[in-house]
Scaffold this motif. Structure first.
Motif, PDB file in Angstrom:
ATOM      1  N   LYS A   1      -9.598   6.380   4.644  1.00 29.01           N
ATOM      2  CA  LYS A   1      -9.273   7.029   5.911  1.00 29.01           C
ATOM      3  C   LYS A   1      -7.874   6.655   6.383  1.00 29.01           C
ATOM      4  CE  LYS A   1     -10.548   9.241   9.752  1.00 29.01           C
ATOM      5  NZ  LYS A   1     -10.845  10.702   9.757  1.00 29.01           N
ATOM      6  N   LEU A   2      -7.515   5.371   6.252  1.00 31.42           N
ATOM      7  CA  LEU A   2      -6.221   4.885   6.737  1.00 31.42           C
ATOM      8  C   LEU A   2      -5.130   4.953   5.672  1.00 31.42           C
ATOM      9  CD1 LEU A   2      -7.432   1.754   8.764  1.00 31.42           C
ATOM     10  CD2 LEU A   2      -6.864   4.028   9.641  1.00 31.42           C
ATOM     11  N   ASN A   3      -5.490   5.434   4.486  1.00 33.73           N
ATOM     12  CA  ASN A   3      -4.538   5.528   3.370  1.00 33.73           C
ATOM     13  C   ASN A   3      -3.961   4.159   2.996  1.00 33.73           C
ATOM     14  OD1 ASN A   3      -3.371   7.152   1.407  1.00 33.73           O
ATOM     15  ND2 ASN A   3      -1.529   7.554   2.593  1.00 33.73           N
ATOM     16  N   LEU A   4      -4.821   3.147   3.009  1.00 39.23           N
ATOM     17  CA  LEU A   4      -4.399   1.776   2.712  1.00 39.23           C
ATOM     18  C   LEU A   4      -4.723   1.388   1.267  1.00 39.23           C
ATOM     19  CD1 LEU A   4      -5.412  -0.028   6.035  1.00 39.23           C
ATOM     20  CD2 LEU A   4      -3.114   0.502   5.219  1.00 39.23           C
TER      21      LEU A   4
ATOM     22  N   THR B   1       0.836  -1.201   0.000  1.00 39.43           N
ATOM     23  CA  THR B   1       0.000   0.000   0.000  1.00 39.43           C
ATOM     24  C   THR B   1       0.872   1.253   0.000  1.00 39.43           C
ATOM     25  OG1 THR B   1      -0.137   0.380   2.402  1.00 39.43           O
ATOM     26  CG2 THR B   1      -1.632  -1.277   1.457  1.00 39.43           C
ATOM     27  N   ILE B   2       0.226   2.379  -0.285  1.00 39.72           N
ATOM     28  CA  ILE B   2       0.958   3.640  -0.381  1.00 39.72           C
ATOM     29  C   ILE B   2       1.142   4.320   0.975  1.00 39.72           C
ATOM     30  CG2 ILE B   2       0.090   3.999  -2.722  1.00 39.72           C
ATOM     31  CD1 ILE B   2      -1.828   6.112  -1.533  1.00 39.72           C
ATOM     32  N   ARG B   3       0.574   3.779   2.035  1.00 38.57           N
ATOM     33  CA  ARG B   3       0.462   4.485   3.309  1.00 38.57           C
ATOM     34  C   ARG B   3       1.787   5.039   3.832  1.00 38.57           C
ATOM     35  NH1 ARG B   3      -2.345   2.152   8.887  1.00 38.57           N
ATOM     36  NH2 ARG B   3      -2.142   4.082  10.083  1.00 38.57           N
ATOM     37  N   ARG B   4       2.833   4.238   3.844  1.00 36.76           N
ATOM     38  CA  ARG B   4       4.085   4.643   4.482  1.00 36.76           C
ATOM     39  C   ARG B   4       4.856   5.679   3.665  1.00 36.76           C
ATOM     40  NH1 ARG B   4       9.319   2.670   4.463  1.00 36.76           N
ATOM     41  NH2 ARG B   4       8.699   1.062   2.983  1.00 36.76           N
ATOM     42  N   MET B   5       4.761   5.624   2.361  1.00 39.71           N
ATOM     43  CA  MET B   5       5.619   6.453   1.506  1.00 39.71           C
ATOM     44  C   MET B   5       4.895   7.618   0.825  1.00 39.71           C
ATOM     45  SD  MET B   5       8.631   5.354   1.871  1.00 39.71           S
ATOM     46  CE  MET B   5       9.360   6.361   0.594  1.00 39.71           C
ATOM     47  N   ILE B   6       3.558   7.643   0.895  1.00 35.30           N
ATOM     48  CA  ILE B   6       2.785   8.726   0.289  1.00 35.30           C
ATOM     49  C   ILE B   6       1.987   9.404   1.394  1.00 35.30           C
ATOM     50  CG2 ILE B   6       1.024   9.346  -1.411  1.00 35.30           C
ATOM     51  CD1 ILE B   6       3.447   8.218  -2.779  1.00 35.30           C
ATOM     52  N   ASN B   7       2.457  10.562   1.860  1.00 32.96           N
ATOM     53  CA  ASN B   7       1.804  11.256   2.954  1.00 32.96           C
ATOM     54  C   ASN B   7       0.398  11.710   2.554  1.00 32.96           C
ATOM     55  OD1 ASN B   7       1.184  14.042   4.408  1.00 32.96           O
ATOM     56  ND2 ASN B   7       2.519  12.844   5.753  1.00 32.96           N
ATOM     57  N   LYS B   8      -0.566  11.367   3.399  1.00 35.42           N
ATOM     58  CA  LYS B   8      -1.972  11.649   3.084  1.00 35.42           C
ATOM     59  C   LYS B   8      -2.262  13.146   3.002  1.00 35.42           C
ATOM     60  CE  LYS B   8      -6.614  10.581   4.803  1.00 35.42           C
ATOM     61  NZ  LYS B   8      -7.381   9.948   5.897  1.00 35.42           N
ATOM     62  N   LYS B   9      -1.753  13.912   3.955  1.00 33.00           N
ATOM     63  CA  LYS B   9      -2.018  15.348   3.964  1.00 33.00           C
ATOM     64  C   LYS B   9      -1.341  16.048   2.793  1.00 33.00           C
ATOM     65  CE  LYS B   9      -2.744  15.843   8.956  1.00 33.00           C
ATOM     66  NZ  LYS B   9      -2.249  16.466  10.220  1.00 33.00           N
TER      67      LYS B   9
ATOM     68  N   ALA C   1      -5.047  15.079  -4.640  1.00 33.23           N
ATOM     69  CA  ALA C   1      -4.916  13.971  -5.589  1.00 33.23           C
ATOM     70  C   ALA C   1      -5.559  12.695  -5.046  1.00 33.23           C
ATOM     71  CB  ALA C   1      -3.449  13.726  -5.906  1.00 33.23           C
ATOM     72  N   LEU C   2      -5.387  12.441  -3.754  1.00 32.32           N
ATOM     73  CA  LEU C   2      -5.970  11.244  -3.146  1.00 32.32           C
ATOM     74  C   LEU C   2      -7.493  11.305  -3.116  1.00 32.32           C
ATOM     75  CD1 LEU C   2      -3.469  10.569  -0.224  1.00 32.32           C
ATOM     76  CD2 LEU C   2      -3.916   9.062  -2.175  1.00 32.32           C
ATOM     77  N   ASP C   3      -8.055  12.481  -2.925  1.00 34.08           N
ATOM     78  CA  ASP C   3      -9.508  12.636  -2.976  1.00 34.08           C
ATOM     79  C   ASP C   3     -10.044  12.286  -4.359  1.00 34.08           C
ATOM     80  OD1 ASP C   3      -9.653  13.404  -0.343  1.00 34.08           O
ATOM     81  OD2 ASP C   3      -9.775  15.556  -0.755  1.00 34.08           O
TER      82      ASP C   3
ATOM     83  N   LEU D   1       6.174  11.414  -3.377  1.00 34.03           N
ATOM     84  CA  LEU D   1       6.719  10.763  -2.195  1.00 34.03           C
ATOM     85  C   LEU D   1       6.817  11.747  -1.036  1.00 34.03           C
ATOM     86  CD1 LEU D   1       9.504   8.687  -3.992  1.00 34.03           C
ATOM     87  CD2 LEU D   1       7.295   7.853  -3.175  1.00 34.03           C
ATOM     88  N   THR D   2       6.630  11.255   0.156  1.00 31.10           N
ATOM     89  CA  THR D   2       6.560  12.082   1.354  1.00 31.10           C
ATOM     90  C   THR D   2       7.746  13.050   1.474  1.00 31.10           C
ATOM     91  OG1 THR D   2       5.347  10.356   2.528  1.00 31.10           O
ATOM     92  CG2 THR D   2       6.450  12.011   3.876  1.00 31.10           C
ATOM     93  N   ASP D   3       7.418  14.320   1.653  1.00 28.13           N
ATOM     94  CA  ASP D   3       8.394  15.404   1.854  1.00 28.13           C
ATOM     95  C   ASP D   3       9.245  15.709   0.625  1.00 28.13           C
ATOM     96  OD1 ASP D   3       7.545  15.695   4.499  1.00 28.13           O
ATOM     97  OD2 ASP D   3       9.035  14.298   5.269  1.00 28.13           O
ATOM     98  N   HIS D   4       8.908  15.097  -0.499  1.00 29.11           N
ATOM     99  CA  HIS D   4       9.678  15.327  -1.730  1.00 29.11           C
ATOM    100  C   HIS D   4       8.715  15.555  -2.893  1.00 29.11           C
ATOM    101  CE1 HIS D   4      13.777  14.428  -0.272  1.00 29.11           C
ATOM    102  NE2 HIS D   4      13.124  13.707   0.616  1.00 29.11           N
ATOM    103  N   PRO D   5       8.168  16.767  -3.014  1.00 28.78           N
ATOM    104  CA  PRO D   5       7.170  17.044  -4.053  1.00 28.78           C
ATOM    105  C   PRO D   5       7.667  16.865  -5.480  1.00 28.78           C
ATOM    106  CG  PRO D   5       7.865  19.069  -2.930  1.00 28.78           C
ATOM    107  CD  PRO D   5       8.415  17.930  -2.147  1.00 28.78           C
TER     108      PRO D   5
END
Length: 242
Positions: free
Chosen positions: A107-110, A78-86, A91-93, A126-130
């Protein structure tokens, strides 16, 4: 006292035995801890600065299949760990609406990599790297060639489903081996214990789901492509021969 010494030895062994090329050298607890694992920026830094270290035994990264059959470089299901939800909310919506993602998964980004098309994945960063998206296997191979990879390459199987994608992965690595790796001055460090310049890693469960069959069709195809087999991380047993 003996327990303290044993713990110290285990920790020391783990630190010094670590392959610096793991997940392309990026990610938490890896050499470039500030860079995302399995990313093009981690690969670029590793090949520019790190690959000639003797503890960079081989370049390793993980592959899996998207919903529409693209091969991407990504570790988790899943994308949860490497793709920050906030950071990726808009895009996630859109993705959740397009794919009718259940509320709890959303909700859990799973959301699984295999739930999404490559085009949808490219709307995420990827998280923190736009500036860093999830790369493709093709991009990893091209950048490795362009930057002069001089260590062996191990491609770890994660979640591969369809026959045509399996065929394409084997073909891509065969062509990369023939066109580049067989011609390059590859450095084999003393601690490197696998026979290939480019080949597969895979835990037994992933191997069974992906390449294990009664008549050894996939293992024979892998060996015929000059990729030797599928080697288990850690002890490097060839699962095609076990």
């Amino acid at each position: 006292m003996k327990k303290v010494i044993l713990v110290f030895l285990l920790l020391s062994t783990n630190i010094f035995a670590k392959n610096l090329g793991h997940r392309a050298g990026g990610g938490k607890k890896e050499y470039y801890s500030h860079l995302p694992e399995n990313s093009l920026i981690a690969l670029e830094n590793s090949l520019h600065e790190l690959q000639f270290e003797e503890d960079f035994l081989y370049l390793e990264f993980d592959i899996q299949e998207t919903k529409d059959g693209e091969v991407v470089v990504f570790h988790d299901k899943t994308i949860r760990r490497m793709i920050n939800k906030k950071q990726n909310k808009e895009a996630l919506d859109i993705i959740a609406e397009e794919n009718d993602i259940p509320y709890l998964k959303r909700k859990l980004n799973l959301i699984r990599i295999h739930d999404l098309t490559y085009e949808q994945l490219q709307t995420l960063h990827l998280t923190d790297h736009p500036d860093q998206k999830i790369p493709t296997l093709e991009e990893f191979l091209e950048l490795s060639k362009d930057l002069g990879l001089q260590k062996p390459m191990s491609v770890e199987i994660k979640y591969i489903y369809s026959k045509n994608v399996k065929e394409r992965i084997i073909r891509m690595l065969k062509e990369f081996r023939e066109d580049y790796m067989d011609q390059a001055d590859i450095i084999f460090e003393r601690k490197y214990d696998m026979p290939f310049r480019v080949g597969f890693l895979g835990f037994r469960s992933k191997f069974k789901k992906t390449f294990k069959d009664k008549d050894n069709y996939w293992c024979n195809k892998i060996k015929k492509a000059g990729l030797y087999g599928v080697f288990k991380p850690g002890n490097h047993i060839n699962l095609c021969d076990s």
